[in-house]
Design a protein around this motif. Structure first.
Motif, mmCIF file in Angstrom:
data_model
loop_
_atom_site.group_PDB
_atom_site.id
_atom_site.type_symbol
_atom_site.label_atom_id
_atom_site.label_comp_id
_atom_site.label_asym_id
_atom_site.label_seq_id
_atom_site.Cartn_x
_atom_site.Cartn_y
_atom_site.Cartn_z
ATOM 1 N N TRP A 28 -72.211 15.519 4.341
ATOM 2 C CA TRP A 28 -72.235 16.743 5.149
ATOM 3 C C TRP A 28 -72.683 17.999 4.411
ATOM 4 O O TRP A 28 -72.960 19.012 5.054
ATOM 5 C CB TRP A 28 -70.846 16.991 5.759
ATOM 6 N N PHE A 29 -72.782 17.933 3.084
ATOM 7 C CA PHE A 29 -73.176 19.148 2.360
ATOM 8 C C PHE A 29 -74.485 19.010 1.591
ATOM 9 O O PHE A 29 -75.259 19.964 1.508
ATOM 10 C CB PHE A 29 -72.048 19.589 1.409
ATOM 11 N N GLU A 30 -74.735 17.828 1.037
ATOM 12 C CA GLU A 30 -75.991 17.669 0.297
ATOM 13 C C GLU A 30 -77.240 17.855 1.165
ATOM 14 O O GLU A 30 -78.241 18.401 0.677
ATOM 15 C CB GLU A 30 -76.029 16.305 -0.398
ATOM 16 N N PRO A 31 -77.234 17.464 2.469
ATOM 17 C CA PRO A 31 -78.439 17.665 3.291
ATOM 18 C C PRO A 31 -78.711 19.127 3.667
ATOM 19 O O PRO A 31 -79.795 19.445 4.170
ATOM 20 C CB PRO A 31 -78.152 16.836 4.559
ATOM 21 N N ILE A 32 -77.741 20.013 3.448
ATOM 22 C CA ILE A 32 -77.924 21.420 3.838
ATOM 23 C C ILE A 32 -78.847 22.111 2.831
ATOM 24 O O ILE A 32 -78.718 21.942 1.627
ATOM 25 C CB ILE A 32 -76.568 22.151 3.887
ATOM 26 N N VAL A 33 -79.782 22.888 3.364
ATOM 27 C CA VAL A 33 -80.751 23.590 2.518
ATOM 28 C C VAL A 33 -80.591 25.092 2.723
ATOM 29 O O VAL A 33 -80.684 25.572 3.860
ATOM 30 C CB VAL A 33 -82.200 23.171 2.861
ATOM 31 N N THR A 43 -78.697 32.232 5.414
ATOM 32 C CA THR A 43 -79.245 31.281 6.375
ATOM 33 C C THR A 43 -79.345 29.913 5.726
ATOM 34 O O THR A 43 -79.907 29.774 4.626
ATOM 35 C CB THR A 43 -80.646 31.709 6.835
ATOM 36 N N ILE A 44 -78.770 28.899 6.388
ATOM 37 C CA ILE A 44 -78.847 27.527 5.888
ATOM 38 C C ILE A 44 -79.504 26.652 6.941
ATOM 39 O O ILE A 44 -79.372 26.888 8.146
ATOM 40 C CB ILE A 44 -77.453 26.971 5.526
ATOM 41 N N GLN A 45 -80.223 25.643 6.501
ATOM 42 C CA GLN A 45 -80.903 24.713 7.407
ATOM 43 C C GLN A 45 -80.147 23.396 7.458
ATOM 44 O O GLN A 45 -79.837 22.815 6.416
ATOM 45 C CB GLN A 45 -82.330 24.473 6.911
ATOM 46 N N VAL A 46 -79.836 22.938 8.684
ATOM 47 C CA VAL A 46 -79.126 21.671 8.875
ATOM 48 C C VAL A 46 -80.008 20.718 9.667
ATOM 49 O O VAL A 46 -80.875 21.144 10.440
ATOM 50 C CB VAL A 46 -77.776 21.891 9.593
ATOM 51 N N PRO A 47 -79.831 19.398 9.514
ATOM 52 C CA PRO A 47 -80.787 18.424 10.056
ATOM 53 C C PRO A 47 -80.785 18.274 11.580
ATOM 54 O O PRO A 47 -81.782 17.842 12.151
ATOM 55 C CB PRO A 47 -80.363 17.104 9.410
ATOM 56 N N SER A 48 -79.645 18.574 12.248
ATOM 57 C CA SER A 48 -79.589 18.290 13.681
ATOM 58 C C SER A 48 -78.506 19.115 14.356
ATOM 59 O O SER A 48 -77.657 19.716 13.691
ATOM 60 C CB SER A 48 -79.290 16.797 13.913
ATOM 61 N N GLN A 49 -78.536 19.103 15.712
ATOM 62 C CA GLN A 49 -77.521 19.787 16.492
ATOM 63 C C GLN A 49 -76.141 19.170 16.244
ATOM 64 O O GLN A 49 -75.137 19.876 16.118
ATOM 65 C CB GLN A 49 -77.870 19.706 17.985
ATOM 66 N N TYR A 54 -70.677 19.334 13.877
ATOM 67 C CA TYR A 54 -69.667 18.720 13.033
ATOM 68 C C TYR A 54 -69.217 19.691 11.938
ATOM 69 O O TYR A 54 -68.011 19.828 11.642
ATOM 70 C CB TYR A 54 -70.213 17.432 12.384
ATOM 71 N N ILE A 55 -70.172 20.368 11.316
ATOM 72 C CA ILE A 55 -69.843 21.358 10.290
ATOM 73 C C ILE A 55 -68.959 22.450 10.871
ATOM 74 O O ILE A 55 -67.952 22.862 10.272
ATOM 75 C CB ILE A 55 -71.130 21.968 9.703
ATOM 76 N N GLU A 56 -69.301 22.919 12.069
ATOM 77 C CA GLU A 56 -68.535 23.975 12.707
ATOM 78 C C GLU A 56 -67.112 23.534 13.011
ATOM 79 O O GLU A 56 -66.163 24.312 12.898
ATOM 80 C CB GLU A 56 -69.222 24.405 14.012
ATOM 81 N N ASN A 104 -57.216 31.267 8.559
ATOM 82 C CA ASN A 104 -57.112 30.212 9.565
ATOM 83 C C ASN A 104 -56.924 28.861 8.920
ATOM 84 O O ASN A 104 -57.411 28.597 7.831
ATOM 85 C CB ASN A 104 -58.385 30.173 10.422
ATOM 86 N N LYS A 105 -56.273 27.968 9.645
ATOM 87 C CA LYS A 105 -56.110 26.608 9.153
ATOM 88 C C LYS A 105 -57.425 25.858 9.328
ATOM 89 O O LYS A 105 -58.182 26.114 10.252
ATOM 90 C CB LYS A 105 -54.985 25.883 9.906
ATOM 91 N N MET A 106 -57.640 24.884 8.474
ATOM 92 C CA MET A 106 -58.861 24.100 8.556
ATOM 93 C C MET A 106 -58.710 23.035 9.631
ATOM 94 O O MET A 106 -57.636 22.543 9.899
ATOM 95 C CB MET A 106 -59.152 23.455 7.198
ATOM 96 N N HIS A 107 -59.851 22.658 10.217
ATOM 97 C CA HIS A 107 -59.814 21.662 11.283
ATOM 98 C C HIS A 107 -59.670 20.248 10.745
ATOM 99 O O HIS A 107 -59.132 19.377 11.400
ATOM 100 C CB HIS A 107 -61.109 21.753 12.110
ATOM 101 N N SER A 108 -60.177 20.008 9.530
ATOM 102 C CA SER A 108 -60.195 18.643 9.012
ATOM 103 C C SER A 108 -58.778 18.149 8.742
ATOM 104 O O SER A 108 -57.922 18.882 8.288
ATOM 105 C CB SER A 108 -61.005 18.586 7.718
ATOM 106 N N ASN A 109 -58.558 16.864 9.036
ATOM 107 C CA ASN A 109 -57.271 16.253 8.737
ATOM 108 C C ASN A 109 -57.271 15.587 7.362
ATOM 109 O O ASN A 109 -56.305 14.952 6.976
ATOM 110 C CB ASN A 109 -56.933 15.192 9.803
ATOM 111 N N ASN A 110 -58.392 15.689 6.650
ATOM 112 C CA ASN A 110 -58.489 15.103 5.327
ATOM 113 C C ASN A 110 -57.500 15.798 4.399
ATOM 114 O O ASN A 110 -57.522 17.002 4.243
ATOM 115 C CB ASN A 110 -59.929 15.286 4.818
#
Length: 480
Positions: A28-33, A43-49, A54-56, A104-110
């Motif tokens: 989820w982070f290495e593909p971000i440019v 401004t960051i570029q992500v591969p898809s909607q 998912y990042i959001e 704010n609390k994070m959304h991830s349950n990890n």
């Protein structure tokens, strides 16, 4: 230095990669440019909607925290989403997002995605001092443990002085974390708490907490059952000087290691001080996560060894002075000579002797000491002699016995002879003159010089130090 989109994003990733699982980071982070940086907008570029959504949902709070650390609280984030138009043609759709508040609390349950910062309101405190109107954190320190009562010797000089440096400038020194390791009864807890007590004396506004790893694990498990892990993490992130005793017990608590990793990262990045104790050096802590071990090696790891004869005498004399006790010098020497296992056992023997003297209303003398301390002192099946030690050293280094007597400047022979003299002084009752006579008639000044040389080399040469410590163990085992 002028900030660029690449430098800002790389700094964010350096923090993020230590918080999320490695596989998640690659996905989820290495593909971000990073594309552009204008004022406070990255401004960051992500591969898809889908990637953007998912990042959001899972990581926006984490990104917000790291980005605001780089650009300030006005930081904003723009996404450039790559859209497939069929064939090889691609275009992008751009979205501008206001970053959420970092509380704010994070959304991830990890479990490893713990927040770096926290809102200090409503944080539950497991160390509240009862009866105080203002909530304060009980440092859990024993006032008896101070630097004054921690006797310095060759066995602990580096650790003690490093601890004093930490207490003088907590979080603002090269020893962060400070890892102190050694066997049972060598003084690890004493030194760790002495650091905490000295910090409270010199820096009364600092929040100090001493806690055993077992208590930390139990607290974590309680909070986990109550779905209050974030409260647990948030509390520990409030500490200015965190002292964790016996970290080796983390080896059986994987999830507690995850929690401690998050706490360690936050405190270290915030310039807070960490002091850790262990029964072995970090490299030998089996069952510990490598990412934790690598952080333990960021600062200084130093050991506490078995105190030598002179230091044991000083320990006994200091305790007697503090307790207003008197005892014949020959009894003090008898205790120091015969109890060399650890400080705890040495002090225990002294207490037993004093108790018997008081109960039996009898003056302490050598006869009473020998009678009372039979259970403390392991009697030797044979007395260690200079000849015994010479033989052990010769076998260890594969050096001929006769070469120890010769006047040669060969380095391996000189060092073997110096180590033999050092061990003979430590483990036999012979005078310096007698020891010198066993090495071709050398005088007592040669023995003194040899012993000091060995001590100096042990401070600077780890291989030499390991050789001496291994030989010490061999001599001790031979005396049992």
């Amino acid at each position: 230095m002028t900030k660029t989109s690449d430098s800002v994003w790389n700094n964010c990733l350096n923090i993020i990669k230590d918080i999320v699982e490695w596989q998640h980071f690659k996905t989820w982070f290495e593909p971000i440019v990073p594309v552009a940086l204008t004022d406070k907008v990255l401004t960051i570029q992500v591969p898809s909607q889908f990637f953007y959504e998912y990042i959001e949902e899972h990581y926006i709070t984490l990104i917000a925290k790291t980005l605001k650390r780089e650009l300030g609280k006005e930081a904003r984030l723009e996404y450039r989403i790559m859209m497939d138009s069929g064939g090889n043609n691609k275009h992008h759709n751009q979205k501008t997002m206001d970053l959420p508040a970092t509380g704010n609390k994070m959304h991830s349950n990890n479990l490893m995605d713990f927040p770096l910062n926290m809102n200090n309101n409503h944080v539950k405190n497991p160390f509240v001092i009862p009866g105080l109107k203002k909530v304060q954190i009980d440092p859990q320190l024993n006032a008896v443990y101070t630097f004054d009562s921690f006797i310095e010797g060759d066995c602990n000089r580096v650790a003690r002085r490093a601890g004093k440096t930490v207490a003088d400038k907590p979080g603002n020194n090269s020893f962060n974390p400070l890892v102190v390791y050694g066997g049972v009864g060598m003084g690890k807890t004493h030194l760790a708490q002495a650091i905490g007590n000295d910090v409270k004396r010199q820096h009364p506004n600092k929040v100090v907490l001493y806690v055993s790893s077992e208590k930390f694990i139990n607290q974590f498990q309680d909070h986990s059952r109550n779905n209050a892990i974030n409260d647990f993490i948030h509390f520990y992130q409030l500490i200015d000087v965190l002292i964790i005793d016996d970290v080796q017990f983390f080896a059986r608590a994987e999830k507690s290691q995850d929690a401690f990793f998050a706490i360690f990262n936050h405190l270290h990045q915030s310039g807070k001080q960490l002091v850790l104790t262990s029964d072995k050096p970090p490299k030998d802590l089996d069952g510990m996560q490598e990412r934790l071990l690598s952080r333990f090696r960021w600062g200084l790891s130093t050991d506490l060894q078995m105190p030598d004869y002179e230091t044991r005498i000083q320990i006994l004399e200091h305790k007697m002075k503090n307790d207003g006790l008197e005892m014949p010098k020959e009894v003090v020497k008898y205790l120091a000579y015969n109890i060399g296992t650890n400080i705890r056992e040495l002090e225990g023997a002294l207490i037993s002797l004093l108790a018997q003297s008081s109960l039996n209303k009898r003056e302490i003398d050598l006869e009473l000491a020998k009678k009372v301390l039979r259970n403390h002192i392991k009697t030797s099946s044979k007395e260690i002699t200079i000849e015994n030690i010479q033989k052990m050293v010769c076998e260890y280094f594969d050096v001929g016995y006769e070469k120890l007597q010769q006047k040669t400047r060969k380095r391996e022979i000189v060092q073997a002879r110096q180590i033999t003299m050092y061990l003979a002084k430590a483990f036999t009752k012979n005078s310096l003159k007698t020891i010198g006579e066993h090495f071709g008639g050398r005088d007592h000044t040669t023995v003194i010089h040899s012993c000091q040389t060995v001590k100096d080399l042990m401070d600077t040469d780890n291989v030499f130090k390991e050789n001496v410590l291994e030989l010490q163990q061999k001599v001790q085992l031979a005396s049992l």
